[in-house]
Motif scaffolding. Structure first.
Motif, PDB file in Angstrom:
ATOM      1  N   PRO A  87       0.824  -1.215   0.000  1.00  0.00           N
ATOM      2  CA  PRO A  87       0.000   0.000   0.000  1.00  0.00           C
ATOM      3  C   PRO A  87       0.857   1.264   0.000  1.00  0.00           C
ATOM      4  O   PRO A  87       1.857   1.351   0.704  1.00  0.00           O
ATOM      5  N   PRO A  89      -0.124   5.125   0.292  1.00  0.00           N
ATOM      6  CA  PRO A  89      -1.256   6.053   0.458  1.00  0.00           C
ATOM      7  C   PRO A  89      -1.212   7.237  -0.501  1.00  0.00           C
ATOM      8  O   PRO A  89      -2.252   7.636  -1.050  1.00  0.00           O
ATOM      9  N   GLU A  92      -2.331   6.093  -3.866  1.00  0.00           N
ATOM     10  CA  GLU A  92      -3.778   5.809  -3.882  1.00  0.00           C
ATOM     11  C   GLU A  92      -4.567   7.114  -4.007  1.00  0.00           C
ATOM     12  O   GLU A  92      -5.528   7.202  -4.768  1.00  0.00           O
ATOM     13  N   ARG A  93      -4.149   8.119  -3.252  1.00  0.00           N
ATOM     14  CA  ARG A  93      -4.882   9.397  -3.332  1.00  0.00           C
ATOM     15  C   ARG A  93      -4.744  10.006  -4.722  1.00  0.00           C
ATOM     16  O   ARG A  93      -5.691  10.563  -5.262  1.00  0.00           O
ATOM     17  N   ARG A 162     -16.967   1.962   2.149  1.00  0.00           N
ATOM     18  CA  ARG A 162     -16.330   0.962   3.011  1.00  0.00           C
ATOM     19  C   ARG A 162     -15.158   0.313   2.292  1.00  0.00           C
ATOM     20  O   ARG A 162     -15.006   0.457   1.080  1.00  0.00           O
ATOM     21  N   ARG A 163     -14.350  -0.432   3.065  1.00  0.00           N
ATOM     22  CA  ARG A 163     -13.195  -1.124   2.491  1.00  0.00           C
ATOM     23  C   ARG A 163     -13.650  -2.108   1.412  1.00  0.00           C
ATOM     24  O   ARG A 163     -14.583  -2.886   1.635  1.00  0.00           O
ATOM     25  N   ASP A 182      -9.511   1.274   1.398  1.00  0.00           N
ATOM     26  CA  ASP A 182     -10.525   1.759   2.326  1.00  0.00           C
ATOM     27  C   ASP A 182     -10.531   3.285   2.291  1.00  0.00           C
ATOM     28  O   ASP A 182      -9.575   3.922   2.731  1.00  0.00           O
ATOM     29  N   ALA A 184     -11.830   5.301   4.134  1.00  0.00           N
ATOM     30  CA  ALA A 184     -11.696   5.886   5.481  1.00  0.00           C
ATOM     31  C   ALA A 184     -10.231   5.988   5.919  1.00  0.00           C
ATOM     32  O   ALA A 184      -9.902   6.780   6.803  1.00  0.00           O
ATOM     33  N   ASP A 185      -9.342   5.203   5.308  1.00  0.00           N
ATOM     34  CA  ASP A 185      -7.905   5.350   5.625  1.00  0.00           C
ATOM     35  C   ASP A 185      -7.416   6.724   5.187  1.00  0.00           C
ATOM     36  O   ASP A 185      -6.443   7.240   5.712  1.00  0.00           O
ATOM     37  N   HIS A 186      -8.059   7.286   4.196  1.00  0.00           N
ATOM     38  CA  HIS A 186      -7.624   8.581   3.659  1.00  0.00           C
ATOM     39  C   HIS A 186      -8.509   9.718   4.145  1.00  0.00           C
ATOM     40  O   HIS A 186      -8.031  10.803   4.428  1.00  0.00           O
ATOM     41  N   PRO A 188     -11.248  10.042   6.893  1.00  0.00           N
ATOM     42  CA  PRO A 188     -12.023   9.426   7.985  1.00  0.00           C
ATOM     43  C   PRO A 188     -13.414  10.027   8.149  1.00  0.00           C
ATOM     44  O   PRO A 188     -14.339   9.355   8.571  1.00  0.00           O
ATOM     45  N   SER A 190     -16.440  10.350   6.932  1.00  0.00           N
ATOM     46  CA  SER A 190     -17.160   9.742   5.817  1.00  0.00           C
ATOM     47  C   SER A 190     -18.315  10.625   5.340  1.00  0.00           C
ATOM     48  O   SER A 190     -19.025  11.212   6.145  1.00  0.00           O
TER      49      SER A 190
END
Ligand SMILES: Cc1cc2nc3c(=O)[nH]c(=O)nc-3n(C[C@H](O)[C@H](O)[C@H](O)COP(=O)(O)O)c2cc1C
Length: 456
Positions: A87, A89, A92-93, A162-163, A182, A184-186, A188, A190
């Motif tokens: 992973p 981050p 991913e973003r 969700r994941r 997920d 929410a990892d980036h 939170p 929601s």
């Protein structure tokens, strides 16, 4: 159509004409950072980035990649690290943002639906890309190049923020591996649930459609049935039939899709491959299809993402009747046949290119002897491929699709002062552009739609 051929401009134009515009979701992260390094002179990308729900992500990407004056003469593009399953981050973003930008721009200024197309084989960026597209309101997801059986449930999860998880294909794996994402990892905090796009699997056989309809992880909303005449990658023949005199894979009656079996599934389907002509829509509807998917005619229109030089060269060659489409069984590192467009006089990324793998989207993940994951591509330098356990014969004839396809859309890498060369593709019926052009020297996406809807 990837990479960047059906970009946001083309999808936007098709949507404005009242039909479904589909953006390519392949390599969007690299496409975005290259266009930012070229200055984003018209400001479209920055306008879309400003609309991204998380301003900090947009600012971080602009700080890292945007070069207001473009690259200096002779300056190569800065690259992302090669993609891996570990992973990352920030990456991913970037992937979420890049997909958001593409879909947001495709949706700008009209109320029609926009879809996104992803390759199942290019597994690592799928989940962040889908999430970004969904944040921008994508309505359709179209996936082929593999068996996208696990994607429907992933869409359900992402719609709930969700994941989501997908299995990772690992050659020689002794344990099952997965990739997950997920939101929410980036982020939170929601937000409200997102619209779950409809999911169309791209198939070349009713057997695959049946399996996907029955055994997918969630709802499949329909199918695009793609014939081997279509541009880009094709499914390999179902039965090994050797090659024809030109060295192209030979397709036979096993490759004909049983439309009656497909109809029995009760899901809508669209026919693709050679449907770019007047009358094809009515013919498709007469056999129960909901419509057609057309690529090649749009690939060379004014709004296509293709660079102007190759696009014009192809139009000239079409007018002169010089074009040839060769279904190359070896060119693509994926192992799927890939249609190569010849005769346009555009220097082409060939097998004599000095091999260098610096994008890595098509790398196969394999399990190393120490149990860790390794990554390899038969288009990379042979010694590296062999050292990673690949068979030398696998390298024969392979081209670098990643670099070639990016060159097609005008963002080819500069390597030791030389530009990476394009690798053009189109379907068998591309010559129909001549009929569509009539006596014009260019045409638009709307001209394609008018041509397709004209009475046969
Ligand atoms: C330049 C080009 C690139 C394409 N890239 C993709 C792709 O990335 N993914 C995909 O699913 N299909 C791709 N296709 C196939 C089209 O989505 C479409 O199914 C096909 O072009 C329809 O057949 P036609 O070429 O006869 O119009 C591509 C086609 C062209 C012409």
């Amino acid at each position: 159509m990837g990479i960047g051929v059906s970009g946001w401009r083309l999808a936007n134009a098709v949507a404005r004409s009242g039909h479904l515009g589909v953006v390519s979701g392949t390599s969007l992260d690299t496409l975005l950072i290259r266009q930012l390094q070229d200055g984003d002179r018209a400001g479209h990308l920055r306008r879309a980035i400003a609309a991204f729900p998380d301003g900090a992500t947009g600012e971080a990407v602009l700080r890292r990649w945007w070069q207001p004056g473009g690259r200096a003469a002779g300056q190569p593009y800065s690259l992302l690290p090669l993609p891996t399953a570990t992973p990352d981050p920030a990456r991913e973003r970037l992937q979420v943002l890049a997909a958001f930008v593409e879909v947001w721009l495709a949706r700008e200024g009209h109320a029609s639906d926009i879809g996104i197309n992803l390759l199942t084989k290019v597994r690592l960026p799928i989940l962040p890309t889908l999430h970004g597209a969904m944040l921008a309101g994508v309505r359709w997801v179209l996936m082929g190049a593999g068996i996208p059986k696990h994607v429907p449930a992933a869409l359900d999860e992402l719609a709930g923020r969700r994941r989501a998880t997908l299995p990772l294909d690992v050659t020689g794996a002794t344990t099952a591996r997965f990739v997950s994402f997920d939101p929410a990892d980036h982020w939170p905090e929601s937000g409200p649930p997102l619209l779950r796009p409809r999911f169309l699997a791209i198939v070349a056989s009713h057997a695959l459609a049946t399996m996907l309809a029955r055994k997918s992880s969630g709802r499949v909303d329909g199918f695009v049935v793609e014939a081997p005449t279509a541009g880009g990658h094709n499914a390999p023949p179902r039965r090994e039939g050797g090659t024809n005199a030109r060295g192209e894979p030979r397709y036979g009656c096993d490759d004909e899709v049983d439309l009656e079996a497909l109809r029995r599934l009760g899901l809508p389907f669209w026919l693709a491959g050679g449907a770019g002509r007047p009358g094809a829509l009515a013919a498709a509807q007469a056999v129960g299809a909901a419509g057609i998917q057309v690529g090649s005619l749009f690939a060379f229109c004014r709004e296509s993402g293709l660079a102007e030089g190759p696009r014009r060269a192809v139009l000239d060659a079409i007018r002169a009747g010089r074009l040839d489409v060769f279904t190359d069984p070896r060119a693509s590192p994926t192992g799927y046949p890939f249609k190569v467009l010849r005769g346009a006089g555009v220097p082409e990324a060939g097998t004599d290119r000095v091999r260098c793998c610096d994008l890595g989207y098509l790398r196969e993940t394999y399990q190393r002897e120490d149990g860790g994951l390794g990554y390899r591509c038969p288009g990379e330098p042979e010694a590296a491929w062999v050292q990673k356990g690949g068979r030398r014969e696998e390298c024969a004839g392979r081209r670098c699709l990643c670099n070639g396809l990016l060159a097609n859309v005008g963002v080819g890498q500069l390597r030791d002062g030389d530009l990476e060369l394009p690798l053009l593709t189109a379907g068998d019926d591309v010559a129909r552009v001549r009929e569509l052009l009539q006596d014009r020297d260019d045409y638009s996406a709307t001209d394609v739609v008018d041509y397709l809807l004209a009475t046969a």
